[in-house]
Design a protein around this motif. Structure first.
Motif, mmCIF file in Angstrom:
data_model
loop_
_atom_site.group_PDB
_atom_site.id
_atom_site.type_symbol
_atom_site.label_atom_id
_atom_site.label_comp_id
_atom_site.label_asym_id
_atom_site.label_seq_id
_atom_site.Cartn_x
_atom_site.Cartn_y
_atom_site.Cartn_z
ATOM 1 N N ASN A 108 0.526 -1.156 -0.159
ATOM 2 C CA ASN A 108 -0.013 -0.215 0.323
ATOM 3 C C ASN A 108 0.746 1.212 -0.191
ATOM 4 O OD1 ASN A 108 -2.969 -0.564 0.110
ATOM 5 N ND2 ASN A 108 -2.172 -1.897 1.724
ATOM 6 N N GLY A 109 1.838 1.077 -0.404
ATOM 7 C CA GLY A 109 3.244 2.611 -0.979
ATOM 8 C C GLY A 109 3.365 2.333 0.072
ATOM 9 N N GLN A 110 4.538 2.875 -0.334
ATOM 10 C CA GLN A 110 5.695 3.540 1.663
ATOM 11 C C GLN A 110 6.718 4.378 1.311
ATOM 12 O OE1 GLN A 110 9.274 0.354 0.367
ATOM 13 N NE2 GLN A 110 9.884 1.001 2.638
ATOM 14 N N SER A 111 6.977 5.405 2.321
ATOM 15 C CA SER A 111 7.246 6.432 2.532
ATOM 16 C C SER A 111 9.174 6.833 3.362
ATOM 17 C CB SER A 111 6.085 7.678 3.374
ATOM 18 O OG SER A 111 6.867 9.208 2.659
ATOM 19 N N GLN A 112 10.006 7.323 2.345
ATOM 20 C CA GLN A 112 11.513 7.281 2.777
ATOM 21 C C GLN A 112 11.090 8.483 3.656
ATOM 22 O OE1 GLN A 112 13.870 5.220 0.954
ATOM 23 N NE2 GLN A 112 13.883 6.958 -1.516
ATOM 24 N N PHE A 113 12.411 9.337 3.900
ATOM 25 C CA PHE A 113 12.647 10.531 4.608
ATOM 26 C C PHE A 113 13.564 10.925 2.700
ATOM 27 C CE2 PHE A 113 11.919 10.120 8.762
ATOM 28 C CZ PHE A 113 10.621 11.646 8.487
ATOM 29 N N GLY A 114 13.498 12.282 2.334
ATOM 30 C CA GLY A 114 14.619 12.955 1.476
ATOM 31 C C GLY A 114 15.446 13.977 2.681
ATOM 32 N N LEU A 115 15.891 14.627 2.240
ATOM 33 C CA LEU A 115 16.483 15.600 2.103
ATOM 34 C C LEU A 115 16.285 16.868 2.458
ATOM 35 C CD1 LEU A 115 20.052 15.441 -0.355
ATOM 36 C CD2 LEU A 115 19.880 14.727 1.878
ATOM 37 N N PRO A 116 16.346 16.802 3.653
ATOM 38 C CA PRO A 116 15.668 18.147 4.689
ATOM 39 C C PRO A 116 16.034 20.034 3.745
ATOM 40 C CG PRO A 116 17.398 17.926 5.944
ATOM 41 C CD PRO A 116 17.284 17.093 5.042
ATOM 42 N N LEU A 117 15.180 20.388 3.058
ATOM 43 C CA LEU A 117 14.908 21.751 3.167
ATOM 44 C C LEU A 117 16.296 22.693 4.292
ATOM 45 C CD1 LEU A 117 11.488 22.757 2.776
ATOM 46 C CD2 LEU A 117 12.717 22.406 0.974
ATOM 47 N N SER A 118 16.845 23.650 3.095
ATOM 48 C CA SER A 118 17.252 24.698 3.845
ATOM 49 C C SER A 118 17.196 25.132 4.935
ATOM 50 C CB SER A 118 18.101 25.507 2.821
ATOM 51 O OG SER A 118 18.881 24.764 2.130
ATOM 52 N N GLN A 119 15.660 25.866 4.570
ATOM 53 C CA GLN A 119 14.935 26.185 6.040
ATOM 54 C C GLN A 119 13.438 25.547 6.046
ATOM 55 O OE1 GLN A 119 14.804 30.171 3.275
ATOM 56 N NE2 GLN A 119 15.593 31.332 5.543
#
Length: 193
Positions: A108-119
């Motif tokens: 049913n789908g999967q999420s993973q963290f990406g690189l964060p924003l600078s702000q």
């Protein structure tokens, strides 16, 4: 409830499955035409729920949650089919985190963290550029319900590395604006406050 507009008939229809409570803050059309809906503000705070709407069958499927509760951020479908979920806020503060959601991952789908924003930012615009980079513009920082810092800055996500970098500033700070990709590849930012 959700509604669908038919430009052929010029009419609105409410014959659409009910979305899970609070979802709809992050919406993006996938490459197959399905619509990814996730997160938002529920009755008791921000939520991480996700769903997939299939227009051809008018059906809604519950998907695996995002990794973080969030609302008032942005989402775009990347050329590889993943949905990039950007920023927003939770019940305590504005977020700099991003997630890459793969709706095709079994079951049913999967999420993973990406690189964060600078702000950290919320109420910003998020635009996919023709080369696959992603432009995030404006928004605000600060905890919900208090005086916030409005942003004039922009950030660009590199499509190869996934890294974010500041990319100049607008002449004025703005939030809740629109950002429209023009045929020339430029992005028109308008409105907001």
């Amino acid at each position: 409830p959700s509604e669908i507009f038919s430009p052929i008939l010029g009419t609105w229809s409410t014959d659409v499955p009910a979305l899970p409570t609070g979802t709809g803050s992050f919406v993006s059309v996938l490459t197959n035409g399905d619509v990814f809906l996730a997160a938002g503000q529920g009755c008791c705070g921000t939520v991480a729920a996700a769903a997939l709407y299939t227009p051809t069958t008018n059906t809604l499927r519950t998907m695996a949650n995002l990794l973080a509760t969030r609302a008032a951020g942005g989402a775009v479908t990347l050329p590889n089919g993943q949905v990039l979920v950007v920023g927003g806020y939770n019940d305590s503060f504005t977020l700099s985190s991003t997630e890459l959601y793969d709706a095709s991952a079994s079951p049913n789908g999967q999420s993973q963290f990406g690189l964060p924003l600078s702000q950290s930012r919320r109420d910003h615009s998020t635009t996919l550029l023709p080369n696959g980079d992603v432009l995030v513009v404006g928004g605000q920082q600060g905890a919900p319900g208090i005086q916030n810092l409005y942003l004039s800055s922009a950030e660009l996500r590199n499509s190869v590395t996934g890294a974010w970098g500041l990319s100049g500033t607008m002449s004025i700070a703005r939030l809740a604006h629109t950002a429209t990709l023009l045929q020339s590849g430029a992005v028109l930012v308008a409105g907001g406050y």
